[in-house]
Write a protein that holds these residues in place. Sequence first.
Motif, mmCIF file in Angstrom:
data_model
loop_
_atom_site.group_PDB
_atom_site.id
_atom_site.type_symbol
_atom_site.label_atom_id
_atom_site.label_comp_id
_atom_site.label_asym_id
_atom_site.label_seq_id
_atom_site.Cartn_x
_atom_site.Cartn_y
_atom_site.Cartn_z
ATOM 1 N N LYS A 30 -26.867 -7.555 -39.116
ATOM 2 C CA LYS A 30 -28.221 -7.862 -38.618
ATOM 3 C C LYS A 30 -28.227 -9.209 -37.936
ATOM 4 N N GLY A 31 -28.828 -9.260 -36.749
ATOM 5 C CA GLY A 31 -28.967 -10.524 -36.049
ATOM 6 C C GLY A 31 -27.763 -10.877 -35.201
ATOM 7 N N GLU A 32 -26.685 -9.991 -35.064
ATOM 8 C CA GLU A 32 -25.520 -10.327 -34.281
ATOM 9 C C GLU A 32 -25.619 -9.706 -32.911
ATOM 10 N N THR A 33 -24.990 -10.316 -31.930
ATOM 11 C CA THR A 33 -24.834 -9.749 -30.588
ATOM 12 C C THR A 33 -23.379 -9.893 -30.180
ATOM 13 N N GLU A 34 -22.928 -8.999 -29.344
ATOM 14 C CA GLU A 34 -21.536 -9.060 -28.857
ATOM 15 C C GLU A 34 -21.499 -8.769 -27.380
ATOM 16 N N ARG A 48 -17.953 -13.441 -30.007
ATOM 17 C CA ARG A 48 -19.319 -12.974 -30.157
ATOM 18 C C ARG A 48 -20.280 -14.164 -30.309
ATOM 19 N N SER A 49 -21.553 -13.833 -30.168
ATOM 20 C CA SER A 49 -22.633 -14.831 -30.305
ATOM 21 C C SER A 49 -23.589 -14.334 -31.374
ATOM 22 N N VAL A 50 -23.900 -15.155 -32.361
ATOM 23 C CA VAL A 50 -24.751 -14.757 -33.484
ATOM 24 C C VAL A 50 -25.921 -15.730 -33.578
ATOM 25 N N ILE A 51 -26.924 -15.327 -34.363
ATOM 26 C CA ILE A 51 -28.133 -16.129 -34.586
ATOM 27 C C ILE A 51 -27.976 -16.914 -35.881
ATOM 28 N N ALA A 52 -28.318 -18.161 -35.828
ATOM 29 C CA ALA A 52 -28.205 -19.021 -37.011
ATOM 30 C C ALA A 52 -29.091 -18.487 -38.125
ATOM 31 N N ASP A 75 -20.852 -24.091 -37.429
ATOM 32 C CA ASP A 75 -19.853 -23.064 -37.714
ATOM 33 C C ASP A 75 -19.276 -22.464 -36.435
ATOM 34 N N GLY A 76 -19.798 -22.819 -35.274
ATOM 35 C CA GLY A 76 -19.231 -22.301 -34.028
ATOM 36 C C GLY A 76 -17.850 -22.903 -33.754
ATOM 37 N N GLY A 77 -17.012 -22.135 -33.052
ATOM 38 C CA GLY A 77 -15.668 -22.617 -32.723
ATOM 39 C C GLY A 77 -14.700 -21.477 -32.515
ATOM 40 N N ILE A 78 -13.404 -21.777 -32.562
ATOM 41 C CA ILE A 78 -12.338 -20.787 -32.345
ATOM 42 C C ILE A 78 -11.780 -20.402 -33.714
ATOM 43 N N TYR A 79 -11.801 -19.113 -34.028
ATOM 44 C CA TYR A 79 -11.322 -18.569 -35.291
ATOM 45 C C TYR A 79 -10.008 -17.826 -35.025
ATOM 46 N N VAL A 80 -9.019 -18.020 -35.910
ATOM 47 C CA VAL A 80 -7.683 -17.421 -35.760
ATOM 48 C C VAL A 80 -7.371 -16.652 -37.033
ATOM 49 N N CYS A 81 -6.877 -15.413 -36.870
ATOM 50 C CA CYS A 81 -6.401 -14.598 -38.007
ATOM 51 C C CYS A 81 -4.876 -14.464 -37.849
ATOM 52 N N ARG A 82 -4.133 -14.857 -38.859
ATOM 53 C CA ARG A 82 -2.656 -14.862 -38.812
ATOM 54 C C ARG A 82 -2.135 -13.945 -39.902
ATOM 55 N N ALA A 83 -1.229 -12.998 -39.519
ATOM 56 C CA ALA A 83 -0.590 -12.052 -40.448
ATOM 57 C C ALA A 83 0.908 -12.361 -40.504
ATOM 58 N N THR A 84 1.482 -12.464 -41.720
ATOM 59 C CA THR A 84 2.892 -12.853 -41.885
ATOM 60 C C THR A 84 3.551 -11.962 -42.932
ATOM 61 N N ASN A 85 4.768 -11.447 -42.646
ATOM 62 C CA ASN A 85 5.618 -10.802 -43.647
ATOM 63 C C ASN A 85 7.071 -11.172 -43.363
ATOM 64 N N LEU A 86 7.987 -10.487 -44.029
ATOM 65 C CA LEU A 86 9.401 -10.852 -43.887
ATOM 66 C C LEU A 86 9.917 -10.551 -42.497
ATOM 67 N N GLN A 87 9.272 -9.618 -41.780
ATOM 68 C CA GLN A 87 9.760 -9.232 -40.474
ATOM 69 C C GLN A 87 9.239 -10.140 -39.359
ATOM 70 N N GLY A 88 8.247 -10.965 -39.653
ATOM 71 C CA GLY A 88 7.717 -11.853 -38.622
ATOM 72 C C GLY A 88 6.237 -12.152 -38.843
ATOM 73 N N LEU A 93 -16.556 -18.014 -31.576
ATOM 74 C CA LEU A 93 -17.854 -17.702 -32.197
ATOM 75 C C LEU A 93 -18.886 -18.730 -31.744
ATOM 76 N N GLU A 94 -20.009 -18.230 -31.213
ATOM 77 C CA GLU A 94 -21.123 -19.093 -30.778
ATOM 78 C C GLU A 94 -22.327 -18.816 -31.681
ATOM 79 N N VAL A 95 -22.904 -19.883 -32.246
ATOM 80 C CA VAL A 95 -24.068 -19.753 -33.148
ATOM 81 C C VAL A 95 -25.288 -20.281 -32.412
ATOM 82 N N ARG A 96 -26.280 -19.410 -32.194
ATOM 83 C CA ARG A 96 -27.484 -19.774 -31.448
ATOM 84 C C ARG A 96 -28.649 -20.053 -32.406
ATOM 85 N N VAL A 97 -29.429 -21.043 -32.033
ATOM 86 C CA VAL A 97 -30.634 -21.382 -32.816
ATOM 87 C C VAL A 97 -31.817 -20.636 -32.196
#
Length: 1299
Positions: A21-25, A1215-1219, A1272-1285, A1293-1297
């Motif tokens: 609820k309240g999100e836009t993309e 994406r851009s979301v509402i505060a 809370d706005g900024g650049i978010y990074v998701c990193r996945a790691t296992n034995l193979q690499g 993410l942009e937070v709008r008032v």
Amino acid sequence: MAATLDFLAVYYMSALRVHNKGETEKDKPGSLKYLASNISAFSKKPRSVEVAAGSPVVFEAETERPGVKVRWLRGGSDISAGDKYGLAAEGTRHTLTVRDVGPADQGSYAVIAGSSKVKFDLKVIEAEKAEPVPSPAPALAEAPGAPGKALASATEEKGGSLSPEGSSSAVPDGLGAPDDPIGLFVMRPQDGEVTTGGSITFSARVAGASLLKPPTVKWFKGKWVDLSSKVGQHLQLHSSYDRTSKVYLFELHITDAQATFAGGYRCEVSTKDKFDSCNFTLTVHEAVGPGDLDLRTAFRRTSLAGSGRRISDSHEDAGTLDFSSLLKKRDSFRRDSRLEAPAEEDVWEILRQAPPSEYERIAFQHGVTDLRGMLRRLKGMKRDEKKSTAFQKKLEPAYQVSKGHKIRLTVELADPDAEVKWLKNGQEIQMSGRYIFESIGAKRTLTISQCSLADDAAYQCVMGGEKCSTELFVKEPPVLITRPLEDQLVMVGQRVEFECEVSEEGAQVKWLKDGVELTREETFKYRFKKDGQRHHLIINEATLEDAGHYALRTSGGQALAELIVQEKKLEVYQSIADLTVGAKDQAVFKCEVSDENVRGVWLKNGKELVPDSRIKVSHIGRVHKLTIDDVTPADEADYSFVPEGFACNLSAKLHLMEVKIDFVPRQEPPKIHLDCPGRKPDTIVVVAGNKLRLDVPISGDPAPTVIWQKTITQKNKVPAGPAPDAPGDAGASDEWVFDRKLLCETEGRVRVETTKDRSIFTVEGAEKEDEGVYVVTVKNPVGEDQVNLTVKVIDVPDAPAAPKISNVGEDSCTVQWEPPAYDGGQPVLGYILERKKKKSYRWMRLNFDLLRELSLEALRMIEGVVYEMRVYAVNAIGMSRPSPASQPFMPIGPPSEPTHLAVEDVSDTTVSLKWRPPERVGAGGLDGYSVEYCQEGCSEWVAALPGLTERTSMLVKDLPTGARLLFRVRAHNMAGPGAPVATKEPVTVQEILQRPRLQLPRHLRQTIQRKVGEPVNLLIPFQGKPRPQVTWTKEGQPLAGDEVSIRNSPTDTILFIRAARRAHSGTYQVVLRIENMEDKATLVLQIVDKPSPPQDIRVIEAWGFNVALEWKPPQDDGNTEIWGYTVQKADRKTMEWFTVLEHYRRTHCVVSELIIGNGYYFRVFSHNMVGPSDKATTTKEPVFIPKPGITYEPPNYKALDFSEAPSFTHPLVSRSVIAGYNATLCCAVRGSPKPKISWFKNGLDLGEDARFRMFSKQGVLTLEIRKPCPFDGGIYVCRATNLQGEAQCECRLEVRVPQ
């Protein structure tokens, strides 16, 4: 397997996005489509308004971007531009103008832009009614606001569809309700105001002409409290029936008002087939010191549409008490040590500590009728308690300022360089002459100068994503009456105009007649006019029905005046008088009456007189005149004037003074030729102020010399009777005459003119000093002649002395006066009495018919108003000057007799009496009560105490034992004692032995159950005389310890435990004993608690899809019966618990529908009347569900390496979301072995931050951000790691008032 994971990832991501609820993309090529909530197309919404008929109104809306197509609707139909409606669009601004608003334009309107729809209402009222109807609610009148002031915020609907609970634009109940009497009510109760300790009466009148039986009337406070059960010292209910008007009168009388009496009340009237109700408000003003601030009164809002106060955007706020204002620090208000007012309770502290079930009771106790508004404000207050990172010092919850003064709103920021925005009712405030922004260091100040009612609003200071709010209350000074109304006395058909002056120009007032408001619908009879600070009530033609008491009521008081309408009577100001004239002279009869429009007929000896050239009739204003020129002997007759339409006849006689002329030879002695010469002349009567002309014919040869002299008597006032004769009379001359004054002036007011044949004596404007005997002497050489002429001047009487007032009652008094010292030469015909209010300048006549007596009982006065009296004396000439005013006096009546006198208790030497206050107290108030008693058969009453008592009960002591006495009670005020009320039968002073008896209430006759920690309060009433001895025991042993306390009174006993424990359970016995008589009662108290968990849960058997469980009952049942058990299961992989059985009463069960190949844990809770156990008993090992009947031997395959480096099958999407709304970031990853997931924001690891939650399910990775803010706005990074690499993906993410 990989395809399955990809499908599940897409499915879960779509589902999550749909529910966010309240999100836009921003859709990108190749990204997944999902459903998002629509954002409002409007940045400014139109508001509901209330306007006067005939005025134009403009609704304005602003869209987020220009070029948006906007549609205006009314009742579901499109509105097009024309003569009635005007549509305009300029950039993002769109307006709808409704011209010449009328009742047909009232209704619901809407504006649509895209998928957003906003509803608003237009309410039309009559132009004269665009003014408030004040309260009691006292003390707190509000000035009228602008007609177009917003009533409520508009309602926005998503997708153009209406939601039943989404509509908030409806005007709340009672807002702007018409004041016309409908249904059964002839007159509804009106809002009232009273000071603490004062009295007030609410009245309701019900039409009874069409009712076969009296109606049923109930009075309520709030929503549910029936006041009939509260009748007592402070509240009485009365009813009466007027057989003449066939109207029922119902009254609610409140005496000794307290602050807790304030709030909303309701009157309900019902008959066999009809029902009607009416709401009204009582405002109680507290008597506080000069330095106090009455917050509860200042922050109480009115719910009237035309009250001029700002009505908040939420309709439920109307008419509520703003408790947030009570949270201000009270240390700043220094109380005067001379006035110790009781400290107010902290309502919010009580609410915080009370459970939700007690909210309604607390609201009723503190006079709050809007429970929903109270809960909403409590919830909002709790939200505001969060510590702010942007503000070091926030705004106070509320501010108060007087109209026309200046107010400063100051906040202190954590960042001195930050910028803030100030909002008013959600709209940004622009810099202007009245709004000044200041920035000094970390402080930001908003200054509002010359505050008006338009500034009464909610204000916010916004910095980034945080804001602090406050409310500003603008108090308008009450409108005071600077010049009151004045009593008026008019005749039927005359014009009446009441005029009153108030302290403020253009103030809203109410006119009332006998307590009933005069509405604008009665303009055919009453006309209301405003002229600056002056207000006028005009009645063009008064009738007898218009008589009564008229009042003008403002927010600061009222003025009262009485209108007396008398039937039309003719008053004679001056009657015609007898005339004596000589031949050929002119005779003028003149009279003056009260009505200048009255015509009349002149009669001569009973026959109508016809005017001719010699006889003229004139009518100028109130004066009627008959003029006869060249009078002849035929004109001597009786003349009368008869007014047309009145039984009145004014008569007078015309006497002709005959002149005898004798012809004498020359050298004749002088002679005066009068018809009555000598010692017995006629008395000539003249009215004071008229012209006196004495024409005396003379003869003589040679021409005689004429000498006029006036005889001066010893007394200034000549007694009625014959005048003294010629000065030669012996005795009489010595007694009365001591000097003569020679009259020889030929010019001036008194003059003498002499010709050859006559001598004329003229007095212009006769006065009292001109009265007396005039001696006319004529002389020549031959001789002389002398005649005495008596002139009597009659006038109005002297003014009587100041009247004396006696026997002053509730609305009457006796007025006595003495006759005037001088009656004006005519007998006094009667007297006219007038009265006025002391502060008024208008005197009002009390009688039209003359009073023959020297006293009068004056009636129809207003109790508590100071009056003065004066009297006029009236004779045949006219009315005297008024007497000096009497000493001021105030009609005050003694109170009525007290009610419900009863004997409460009797002992060997005392008698306890109680009674209720009298039904009528009057303006004199109530000073106290006197109690007297006397022996049976005796008439001598003895005072029970010296002086008066203010209580409504009394214990009369030191009475003789065995005596039979009668008691009586009187109420006293400054007017004296009222009528007594006495006991109907004699009271024997002897204590009556009464057996002890316990009156055990029904709910205490069964087992009393209380939860651990709850208080125990057991009250048992009892009877018995003398006072019995009370003993409590538990299980046969006396009560010990401080936790259980016993409180005894003469009529009941109380067992009290502040916090119950299990040890307090048991059997309690109370014994009531008087001498050798006693009564007992037994009570069973059971203190219960939650049970302990069940014992020894184990799996008996597992087969197919089923598992059989067994356990033992709990060791501790909480001192009450076990109601059942709750069985739950959890998959070993997820450990998410699901309820299988509820309220299960056995200690063994079978759990079915399990999944083959899964392992399960089981746990059991126990329940009793208190609730479930705090813990559960859980199986130690999981139970596996095997596949029955098949033994699978896996084939031998060559071991394959499925290792795979991590890779994102679906990356993160910016994406851009509402505060303020929770937001999620989703992506999908694959890899073997299962990769380790890490989340980063701007390079910082989020694993330890509690505001972020991370989920991983079937390859779908989710990061949940709780209520994001712009930080809370900024650049978010998701990193996945296992034995193979390792692999990673990122998004912005942009937070709008929200604006």
